[in-house]
Motif scaffolding. Structure first.
Motif, PDB file in Angstrom:
ATOM      1  N   GLY A 150       0.598  -0.816  -0.191  1.00 31.54           N
ATOM      2  CA  GLY A 150       0.242  -0.200   0.140  1.00 31.54           C
ATOM      3  C   GLY A 150       0.879   1.250  -0.483  1.00 31.54           C
ATOM      4  O   GLY A 150       0.055   2.275  -0.759  1.00 31.54           O
ATOM      5  N   ASP A 151       1.582   1.334   1.022  1.00 25.60           N
ATOM      6  CA  ASP A 151       2.808   2.152   0.754  1.00 25.60           C
ATOM      7  C   ASP A 151       3.062   2.712  -0.448  1.00 25.60           C
ATOM      8  O   ASP A 151       4.157   3.914  -0.817  1.00 25.60           O
ATOM      9  CB  ASP A 151       3.846   2.257   2.259  1.00 25.60           C
ATOM     10  N   VAL A 152       3.967   1.645  -1.069  1.00 24.64           N
ATOM     11  CA  VAL A 152       4.606   1.621  -2.359  1.00 24.64           C
ATOM     12  C   VAL A 152       3.606   1.809  -3.561  1.00 24.64           C
ATOM     13  O   VAL A 152       3.822   3.107  -4.262  1.00 24.64           O
ATOM     14  CB  VAL A 152       5.452   0.322  -2.620  1.00 24.64           C
ATOM     15  N   ALA A 153       2.197   1.965  -3.776  1.00 31.24           N
ATOM     16  CA  ALA A 153       1.167   1.624  -4.050  1.00 31.24           C
ATOM     17  C   ALA A 153       1.092   4.008  -4.404  1.00 31.24           C
ATOM     18  O   ALA A 153       1.291   4.087  -5.141  1.00 31.24           O
ATOM     19  CB  ALA A 153       0.454   1.559  -4.747  1.00 31.24           C
ATOM     20  N   LEU A 154       1.039   4.398  -2.936  1.00 32.00           N
ATOM     21  CA  LEU A 154       0.871   5.398  -2.526  1.00 32.00           C
ATOM     22  C   LEU A 154       1.917   6.199  -3.441  1.00 32.00           C
ATOM     23  O   LEU A 154       1.424   7.499  -3.913  1.00 32.00           O
ATOM     24  CB  LEU A 154       0.175   5.471  -1.626  1.00 32.00           C
ATOM     25  N   ASN A 193       1.855 -10.783  -4.972  1.00 34.24           N
ATOM     26  CA  ASN A 193       0.241 -10.485  -4.807  1.00 34.24           C
ATOM     27  C   ASN A 193      -0.114  -9.267  -4.754  1.00 34.24           C
ATOM     28  O   ASN A 193      -0.916  -9.122  -5.303  1.00 34.24           O
ATOM     29  CB  ASN A 193      -0.272 -11.760  -3.654  1.00 34.24           C
ATOM     30  N   ALA A 194       0.354  -9.256  -2.908  1.00 33.37           N
ATOM     31  CA  ALA A 194      -0.514  -7.421  -2.665  1.00 33.37           C
ATOM     32  C   ALA A 194       0.178  -6.104  -3.921  1.00 33.37           C
ATOM     33  O   ALA A 194      -0.672  -5.387  -3.904  1.00 33.37           O
ATOM     34  CB  ALA A 194       0.038  -7.234  -1.029  1.00 33.37           C
ATOM     35  N   LEU A 195       1.483  -6.708  -3.887  1.00 37.54           N
ATOM     36  CA  LEU A 195       2.023  -5.439  -5.516  1.00 37.54           C
ATOM     37  C   LEU A 195       1.301  -5.788  -6.455  1.00 37.54           C
ATOM     38  O   LEU A 195       1.098  -4.907  -7.319  1.00 37.54           O
ATOM     39  CB  LEU A 195       3.698  -5.496  -5.814  1.00 37.54           C
ATOM     40  N   ARG A 196       1.280  -6.752  -6.596  1.00 34.33           N
ATOM     41  CA  ARG A 196      -0.262  -7.370  -7.924  1.00 34.33           C
ATOM     42  C   ARG A 196      -1.300  -6.636  -8.047  1.00 34.33           C
ATOM     43  O   ARG A 196      -1.435  -5.545  -8.831  1.00 34.33           O
ATOM     44  CB  ARG A 196       0.183  -8.548  -8.136  1.00 34.33           C
ATOM     45  N   GLU A 197      -1.846  -6.316  -6.670  1.00 29.09           N
ATOM     46  CA  GLU A 197      -2.974  -5.973  -6.893  1.00 29.09           C
ATOM     47  C   GLU A 197      -2.910  -4.760  -6.636  1.00 29.09           C
ATOM     48  O   GLU A 197      -4.108  -4.368  -7.033  1.00 29.09           O
ATOM     49  CB  GLU A 197      -4.013  -6.703  -5.189  1.00 29.09           C
ATOM     50  N   ARG A 198      -2.140  -3.863  -5.748  1.00 31.58           N
ATOM     51  CA  ARG A 198      -1.890  -2.724  -4.883  1.00 31.58           C
ATOM     52  C   ARG A 198      -1.797  -1.858  -6.705  1.00 31.58           C
ATOM     53  O   ARG A 198      -1.912  -0.118  -6.732  1.00 31.58           O
ATOM     54  CB  ARG A 198      -2.025  -2.624  -4.056  1.00 31.58           C
ATOM     55  N   VAL A 199      -0.734  -1.560  -7.020  1.00 30.43           N
ATOM     56  CA  VAL A 199       0.233  -1.075  -7.783  1.00 30.43           C
ATOM     57  C   VAL A 199       0.124  -1.107  -9.152  1.00 30.43           C
ATOM     58  O   VAL A 199      -0.130  -0.313  -9.960  1.00 30.43           O
ATOM     59  CB  VAL A 199       1.941  -1.929  -7.859  1.00 30.43           C
ATOM     60  N   ARG A 200      -0.415  -1.673  -9.741  1.00 26.75           N
ATOM     61  CA  ARG A 200      -0.366  -3.143 -10.917  1.00 26.75           C
ATOM     62  C   ARG A 200       0.217  -1.670 -12.190  1.00 26.75           C
ATOM     63  O   ARG A 200      -0.065  -1.191 -12.950  1.00 26.75           O
ATOM     64  CB  ARG A 200      -1.967  -1.673 -11.428  1.00 26.75           C
ATOM     65  N   LEU A 201       1.323  -2.516 -11.840  1.00 24.52           N
ATOM     66  CA  LEU A 201       2.305  -1.850 -13.203  1.00 24.52           C
ATOM     67  C   LEU A 201       3.304  -3.064 -12.908  1.00 24.52           C
ATOM     68  O   LEU A 201       3.234  -3.683 -11.827  1.00 24.52           O
ATOM     69  CB  LEU A 201       2.631  -0.895 -12.680  1.00 24.52           C
ATOM     70  N   PRO A 202       4.043  -3.594 -14.330  1.00 28.43           N
ATOM     71  CA  PRO A 202       5.915  -4.133 -13.969  1.00 28.43           C
ATOM     72  C   PRO A 202       5.980  -3.534 -12.701  1.00 28.43           C
ATOM     73  O   PRO A 202       6.584  -2.826 -12.510  1.00 28.43           O
ATOM     74  CB  PRO A 202       5.975  -3.367 -15.584  1.00 28.43           C
ATOM     75  N   PHE A 203       6.557  -4.508 -12.501  1.00 30.10           N
ATOM     76  CA  PHE A 203       7.191  -4.524 -11.457  1.00 30.10           C
ATOM     77  C   PHE A 203       7.974  -5.777 -10.869  1.00 30.10           C
ATOM     78  O   PHE A 203       8.251  -6.771 -11.868  1.00 30.10           O
ATOM     79  CB  PHE A 203       6.300  -4.195 -10.022  1.00 30.10           C
TER      80      PHE A 203
END
Length: 459
Positions: A63-67, A123-133
């Motif tokens: 969540g912090d990374v997505a923000l 899984n969390a990054l895939r769900e919240r960032v929604r960009l290639p990582f």
């Protein structure tokens, strides 16, 4: 094939894996339930607590990374400094932006294969960032580097591992391993003391069965073991008292019988000799001698040589003495033996046993061969299963008529005599002596054509 028959090989395999000793089995009985309980607790921890905590921590970092990704995308490059500063101060995340870079997909092995941290974070990054990582757990042992692909470059986010990992796991595993080792040590020490008392009881019973004076046992260990030791002491005392009373009684009977026999011998010697009575007097004299010999044999059989204590002796020397006595009586005896074979035994009893075997052969044969050798502890075993590395084997062969195979076991019965001049106690006494030493004796067909008596004693 039925289910029962199919399960037999598995049952035999499991029994082969089980410890054979009481100590190993007792410790196994104690530890298996504990280990099973800990395995269940570990499974509950992995499937429940750890899984929930890991997902929550990964969700917080994602969540912090997505923000931060969203803020970086909205701000112009020259206005992003405050984002980097606030992320390092408030979120403990170090940011760096690489202009014009592209993420290079690299296959990396899992750094924590037993934990769900990497999978939960992805899984969390895939769900919240929604960009290639891309996530890198290998470059820094204290941080996880997260790279996010933006249109104008790559955003690098360095997150401390402590935000994704809880020390509770270490404490839990240490508690499991430490408690298992501690309980194992306590169980081994406790059961070792209990088993030591049982072993001492078994050793004392074995020594007493071999005719050794071990004295009373000191009761120790659990109450049941103490009760068994006290019962063994009482049994030992009763057997000693019974043997002593029987020996005294038979010694008295022997003395009482020898007195009239001696008077009969003297009376026969003082009778006037006439040609008509010479044959009858000689027959009476032989009867008196036979009665004296039978009385001595009965007494020896009843006593069982039980008063003699075992001590180190040379078995080969005993065999040579018996062979020399047989040669003086007119027998042809050949001996094949090593120079010496020292072992713990009752010399007088063994000499009597060997003498009975050689005398039996001498009465029925013209040639006797006695062999002495050692053999591995296989084949014949003593009644008590004496743990010996080697057997001392003595064979007495003759060229006489032998004994049919169906009648050989019966020859060891008391008063079973195949000779008109025998008492039928020679082989019975020999087997009694050999078994008292923890060995065994059997009758077989001899290579000389007659009978072979083969005895084994534990070295």
């Amino acid at each position: 094939m039925s289910a029962r028959e199919a399960g037999r090989p598995l049952g035999r395999a499991l029994r082969a894996l089980l410890p054979r000793g009481l100590l190993g089995r007792s410790v196994l009985i104690i530890l298996v339930p504990i280990l099973m309980l800990q395995a269940v607790a570990l499974q509950l921890f992995y499937g429940g607590h750890l899984d929930v905590i890991s997902r929550r921590l990964a969700g917080g970092v994602a969540g912090d990374v997505a923000l931060l990704v969203e803020l970086v995308r909205r701000e112009a490059p020259e206005e992003r400094a405050w984002i980097f500063r606030e992320a390092a101060w408030r979120l403990d995340l170090a940011l760096a932006f690489e202009e014009g870079a592209r993420i290079q997909s690299v296959a990396r092995p899992a750094s924590l294969p037993l934990l769900p941290l990497e999978e939960d974070l992805n899984n969390a990054l895939r769900e919240r960032v929604r960009l290639p990582f891309d996530t890198d757990w290998q470059s820094d042992s204290r941080s996880v580097i997260i790279r996010v692909q933006l249109p104008e470059g790559v955003l690098h986010v360095e997150a401390p591992r402590k935000r994704l990992f809880t020390a509770t796991l270490y404490l839990f595993v240490i508690w499991l391993a430490g408690s298992a080792l501690l309980l194992s040590g306590i169980a081994v020490l406790f059961m070792k003391n209990q088993v030591r008392a049982i072993r001492r009881l078994a050793d004392a019973a074995e020594a007493f069965g071999l005719g050794r004076d071990v004295g009373p046992m000191k009761p120790e260990g659990a109450s049941e073991v103490r009760q068994a030791a006290a019962a063994f002491n009482r049994m030992q005392e009763r057997i000693r008292r019974f043997v002593g009373q029987r020996t005294e009684m038979l010694a008295g009977i022997s003395h009482d019988l020898r007195t009239p026999l001696t008077r009969m011998r003297l009376a026969l010697a003082m009778l006037p000799r006439t040609p008509e009575m010479e044959e009858d007097l000689a027959a009476l004299g032989q009867d008196v001698e036979e009665m004296e010999r039978m009385t001595a044999a009965y007494l020896a059989f009843a006593r069982g040589e039980g008063t003699e204590q075992a001590r180190p002796a040379d078995l080969v020397e005993l065999v040579q003495d018996v062979a020399a006595s047989a040669r003086r009586a007119g027998a042809v005896v050949e001996v094949a033996a090593p120079e010496a074979l020292s072992m713990r035994l009752r010399p007088d009893a063994v000499r009597r046993c060997l003498g009975n075997l050689v005398d039996n052969a001498r009465r029925h044969a013209r040639r006797i061969a006695v062999g002495v050798r050692t053999s591995p502890r296989t084949g014949l075993g003593g009644p008590g299963g004496v743990p010996a590395a080697l057997w001392a084997e003595v064979t007495v062969d003759d060229d006489g008529p032998g004994i049919p195979a169906a009648e050989r076991e019966g020859a060891f019965k008391p008063f079973h005599s195949g000779s008109p001049n025998g008492t039928g106690l020679g082989l019975a006494i020999a087997r009694d002596i050999v078994r008292a030493h923890g060995g065994e004796i059997v009758l077989e067909e001899s290579p000389l054509g007659g009978l072979r008596a083969r005895l084994r004693l534990p070295v």
